[in-house]
Design an enzyme around this catalytic site. Structure first.
Site, short mmCIF file in Angstrom:
data_model
loop_
_atom_site.label_atom_id
_atom_site.label_comp_id
_atom_site.label_asym_id
_atom_site.label_seq_id
_atom_site.Cartn_x
_atom_site.Cartn_y
_atom_site.Cartn_z
N ASP A 132 0.81 -1.23 0.00
CA ASP A 132 0.00 0.00 0.00
C ASP A 132 0.84 1.27 0.00
OD1 ASP A 132 -1.96 -1.87 0.35
OD2 ASP A 132 -2.91 -0.88 2.06
N HIS A 275 3.71 -2.30 3.09
CA HIS A 275 3.78 -0.96 2.50
C HIS A 275 5.10 -0.78 1.76
CE1 HIS A 275 0.84 -0.71 5.74
NE2 HIS A 275 0.27 0.26 5.04
NI NI Z 1 -2.65 3.20 3.40
#
Ligand code: NI
Length: 318
Positions: A132, A275
Site C-alpha cells: 500500500d 507498504h
Molecule cells: Ni494506506
C-alpha cells in the site's frame, strides 16, 4: 472568302517551322529518357521480377496499411515484408532466389512452455502479497526483487502519488503485477460524502488507467475503514473492498526481521498487508518470498487469488 485564303498563305512557313521545332524537342526528350534508364543490373532484376508479379500481389498492395515511401525500391522491399506478415497473401520475393534443394523438414518438436502455467488456487497454496501507499522512492527496488523472484504482487496505489513516479505503474502491470486503488488522498472514506468518495475513486481509477490501460476493480479503503455507505459507493462503481488477514505492521515496527516474521503467519488463501513506502519492508521482501516458497506457497495477485468478486463486497482472504 478569297481574302481568308490569301491571308492564310503567308503563315504556312511559320507552321512548318513550329512543326520542326516540335519534332526536334520530341526526339530530344526520347533520347533523354533512353539514357536515363536504370543501370543494367538493376534493369535486369526489374525485368526478371516483372512476369512474377501476380494479380494477387497487386490486390495485396492496395490493401496493405500505411505503405512506406511508395514507388521507391526500399518502399517495395518494405511492402514485401509487410505482406509477408499478412496471412493468406502469397508474396513474391523481389530478389530471385538461387535454386537450392530444400532440406527435408525437421520433425516438429513440442513447443516449450515459456509462460508459467496459470495457477489454480483451488488446488495450489496461494498467497497474495499486497503493498500500500506507493508508489514511493523504494518501489522500483521492490519491483526489481519481485521480478527477480518471479513473484507477482498487488499494489494499492495512492492516486496523488502516481504523477511523481512516471512509468512505475506501467512497469508494475508489464511485469505481471496488479495495480489497484488506495484512493486519491488516503482519507477515511467513512467521513466523506458520497460525492467526495466518488471523486476519490474516480480520479484514482483514471490515473491508473492512464498508466496501465486498465481501470482497477479492487479498492483498499485507507485504514481499512468501510461502512455501508462506502460499500454502496463502491458497488455503484463496480468496485470491491479488499482488506487483509495478515497485517505485518511494517509501518510501525520498521524492522526487516519483524516484518518477515509476521508475514510467516500467512496460510493458504491469505492476503498479506505491507507498504512499499517502507524501506525495511522492501528489504524484507526477498526473505518473505523465499521462506514462504519453501513452505510450498505460490504468489498470485489478489484478482487471481479471489477470482470473480462482487461489487461492494468486502474481502479479507480467499
Ligand atoms: Ni494506506
Amino acid at each position: 472568302m478569297s481574302s481568308v485564303v490569301s491571308s492564310a498563305r503567308p503563315q504556312y512557313p511559320i507552321t512548318r517551322m513550329l512543326l520542326l521545332i516540335l519534332i526536334g524537342a520530341g526526339s530530344m526528350a526520347l533520347s533523354l529518357w533512353w539514357f536515363a534508364e536504370p543501370p543494367a543490373t538493376e534493369a535486369a532484376t526489374l525485368r526478371a521480377q516483372a512476369p512474377q508479379v501476380s494479380t494477387q500481389v497487386v490486390s495485396a498492395l492496395s490493401s496493405v496499411d500505411a505503405l512506406p515511401s511508395l514507388g521507391t525500391r526500399s518502399g517495395a522491399a518494405a511492402r514485401t515484408v509487410q505482406m509477408r506478415k499478412k496471412p493468406g497473401v502469397e508474396v513474391v520475393d523481389p530478389t530471385p532466389e538461387p535454386a537450392v534443394k530444400k532440406a527435408p523438414a525437421k520433425k516438429k518438436t513440442k513447443k516449450k512452455q515459456i509462460e508459467p502455467k496459470p495457477v489454480n488456487c483451488k488446488k495450489a497454496k496461494c498467497i497474495a502479497l499486497t503493498f500500500d501507499d506507493g508508489p514511493g522512492k523504494h518501489t522500483a527496488k521492490l519491483l526489481k526483487t519481485l521480478h527477480k523472484e518471479k513473484a507477482p504482487a498487488t499494489f494499492f496505489v495512492i492516486g496523488r502519488h502516481i504523477e511523481a513516479y512516471p512509468g512505475v505503474l506501467r512497469t508494475m502491470s508489464e511485469q505481471g503485477h496488479e495495480v489497484a486503488s488506495h484512493t486519491w488522498s488516503h482519507d477515511d472514506l467513512r467521513q466523506l460524502s458520497t460525492k467526495k468518495i466518488n471523486k476519490e475513486l474516480k480520479t484514482t481509477a483514471k490515473a491508473i488507467k492512464k498508466e496501465t490501460r486498465a481501470a482497477p476493480k479492487l479498492v483498499r479503503p485507507p485504514y481499512g475503514a468501510v461502512d455501508a455507505h462506502v460499500q454502496k459507493a463502491l458497488e455503484k462503481r463496480g468496485e470491491s473492498a479488499i482488506m487483509w488477514n495478515v497485517d505485518t505492521l511494517d509501518w510501525k515496527n520498521k524492522s526487516v526481521k519483524l516484518t518477515a516474521e509476521t508475514a510467516m503467519g500467512a496460510e493458504s488463501g491469505s492476503i498479506i498487508l505491507m507498504h512499499d513506502v517502507q524501506e525495511t519492508t522492501v528489504d524484507a521482501a526477498p526473505r518473505i518470498i523465499k521462506k514462504l516458497r519453501k513452505q510450498g506457497y505460490t504468489f498470485v495477485t489478489v484478482s487471481d487469488l479471489l477470482g470473480d468478486v462482487k461489487p461492494g463486497e468486502i474481502y479479507r482472504r480467499r
